[in-house]
Design a protein around this motif. Structure first.
Motif, short mmCIF file in Angstrom:
data_model
loop_
_atom_site.label_atom_id
_atom_site.label_comp_id
_atom_site.label_asym_id
_atom_site.label_seq_id
_atom_site.Cartn_x
_atom_site.Cartn_y
_atom_site.Cartn_z
N TRP A 107 0.83 -1.22 0.00
CA TRP A 107 0.00 0.00 0.00
C TRP A 107 0.86 1.26 0.00
O TRP A 107 0.57 2.21 -0.72
CB TRP A 107 -0.91 -0.02 1.22
N ALA B 193 2.42 1.69 -3.45
CA ALA B 193 1.44 2.16 -4.43
C ALA B 193 1.10 3.63 -4.21
O ALA B 193 0.94 4.38 -5.18
CB ALA B 193 0.18 1.30 -4.34
N ALA B 194 1.00 4.04 -2.95
CA ALA B 194 0.70 5.46 -2.67
C ALA B 194 1.83 6.36 -3.12
O ALA B 194 1.61 7.43 -3.69
CB ALA B 194 0.42 5.64 -1.18
N ALA C 213 4.05 5.65 -5.47
CA ALA C 213 4.15 5.60 -6.94
C ALA C 213 3.11 6.49 -7.61
O ALA C 213 3.34 7.01 -8.71
CB ALA C 213 4.00 4.16 -7.41
N SER C 214 1.96 6.67 -6.98
CA SER C 214 0.91 7.49 -7.57
C SER C 214 1.15 8.98 -7.37
O SER C 214 0.49 9.80 -8.02
CB SER C 214 -0.45 7.11 -6.99
N GLN C 215 2.05 9.35 -6.48
CA GLN C 215 2.32 10.76 -6.25
C GLN C 215 3.14 11.34 -7.39
O GLN C 215 3.97 10.66 -7.99
CB GLN C 215 3.07 10.96 -4.92
N ILE C 216 2.92 12.61 -7.68
CA ILE C 216 3.65 13.33 -8.72
C ILE C 216 4.49 14.41 -8.05
O ILE C 216 3.97 15.20 -7.26
CB ILE C 216 2.70 13.96 -9.75
N GLU D 299 6.39 19.18 -13.62
CA GLU D 299 6.57 17.81 -13.12
C GLU D 299 8.00 17.34 -13.32
O GLU D 299 8.61 17.55 -14.37
CB GLU D 299 5.61 16.86 -13.86
N ARG E 242 10.08 13.67 -12.41
CA ARG E 242 9.93 12.31 -11.91
C ARG E 242 11.22 11.82 -11.27
O ARG E 242 12.26 11.75 -11.91
CB ARG E 242 9.56 11.38 -13.07
#
Length: 305
Positions: free
Chosen positions: A22, A25-26, A28-31, A43, A45
């Motif tokens: 979890w 995944a949290a 990885a979803s952040q930008i 942006e 990465r």
């Protein structure tokens, strides 16, 4: 039958694995963003491994406050600035990641190699178990500087690609009677906000807050640390000091940069046959021999049997 203690232990391991999944995944979803000179956010990465381990980086900050790390931190800060990651990744965080990656991911790699060797029971993998176990943490340790060097080179290539076209637009605007700063601002507002556009936007904002044009251009050249851009800035500063026409200087610089691009492309084209030699020998020749001689060898083996 599974006992209560074993069942409880399995539940704890399952809960820990679910929590780690979890969290990953949290993250990885952040930008992640950097703030540009005009307040806009662009942006950027970072690698997933960096983002996962960054919360642990402050643990090593006291260690990197020693004076012996001042010069490495300055070099890293300069490279992060050239790569466009200013404000997103600090030198102390970068140095901490060099320790955290092998410290956290190294044991996981060693356990993976041990499980693979035990599961396959391969003699070759068993003999390579120790070198592979050492190779993993070593790669994790050297990954951050390799990533940073690649990020700097990628940004430099983007600036090299955009620079001749920007110089052409500035030349046309200046020769049409527009002031250089007005032409620069118009190009930044109307053009694509790429790596060169971000640097020119910073130059405009620095001039607006009180810097001279020469200082802002020289700071950009030091920031980016790209030879083509340094030559353009040097020519513009000299033209400003000597009173030479900026339009002529811009045209000459655009032609020179474009000529260097053609020469670099020709050099890469000449190097292509040499670079293709290794894949040709390793992959293509064996496959050709396999296709041509495979049926013959199979028939000989059948007749021998």
């Amino acid at each position: 039958m599974m006992g209560p203690y074993t069942f409880f232990l399995c539940c704890l391991w399952a809960a820990a694995a679910a929590g780690i999944a979890w969290y990953a995944a949290a993250i990885a979803s952040q930008i992640t963003y950097v703030t540009l000179a005009d307040g806009r956010r662009q942006e950027r990465r970072l690698p997933l491994a960096f983002r996962l381990l960054l919360p642990l980086a402050p643990t090593f900050y006291p260690f990197f406050k020693r004076k012996s790390f001042d010069r490495p931190k300055e070099n890293i800060a300069r490279k992060l600035l050239s790569a466009g990651f200013e404000g997103l990744l600090a030198p102390e965080e970068f140095l901490s990641l060099r320790i955290l990656l092998p410290l956290v991911l190294g044991p996981m790699w060693i356990l993976f190699i041990a499980a693979a060797a035990a599961g396959t029971r391969s003699a070759l993998l068993g003999s390579l178990r120790v070198p592979l176990s050492i190779l993993g943490p070593a790669l994790f340790f050297f990954y951050p500087p390799l990533w940073l060097r690649d990020a700097v080179q990628k940004r430099h290539r983007a600036i090299q690609k955009a620079l001749p076209f920007v110089l052409d637009l500035l030349t046309l605007s200046v020769e049409a009677g527009m002031d250089f700063m007005t032409a620069l601002q118009r190009n930044v507002e109307k053009g694509k906000l790429d790596a060169l556009g971000e640097e020119l936007l910073r130059v405009i904002r620095e001039i607006q807050v009180g810097k001279t044009r020469r200082e802002a251009l020289r700071d950009m050249a030091r920031r980016v640390n790209l030879q083509e851009l340094k030559s353009v800035v040097h020519a513009l500063v000299q033209a400003d000091e000597l009173g030479v026409s900026i339009g002529m200087i811009l045209r000459i610089q655009a032609d020179q940069i474009r000529q260097r691009r053609f020469e670099r492309a020709e050099k890469l084209a000449h190097e292509a046959p040499v670079k293709m030699l290794a894949p040709l020998v390793i992959f293509i020749f064996p496959s050709v021999f396999l296709v041509l001689l495979g049926p013959v060898v199979a028939r000989i083996l059948e007749q021998g049997l």
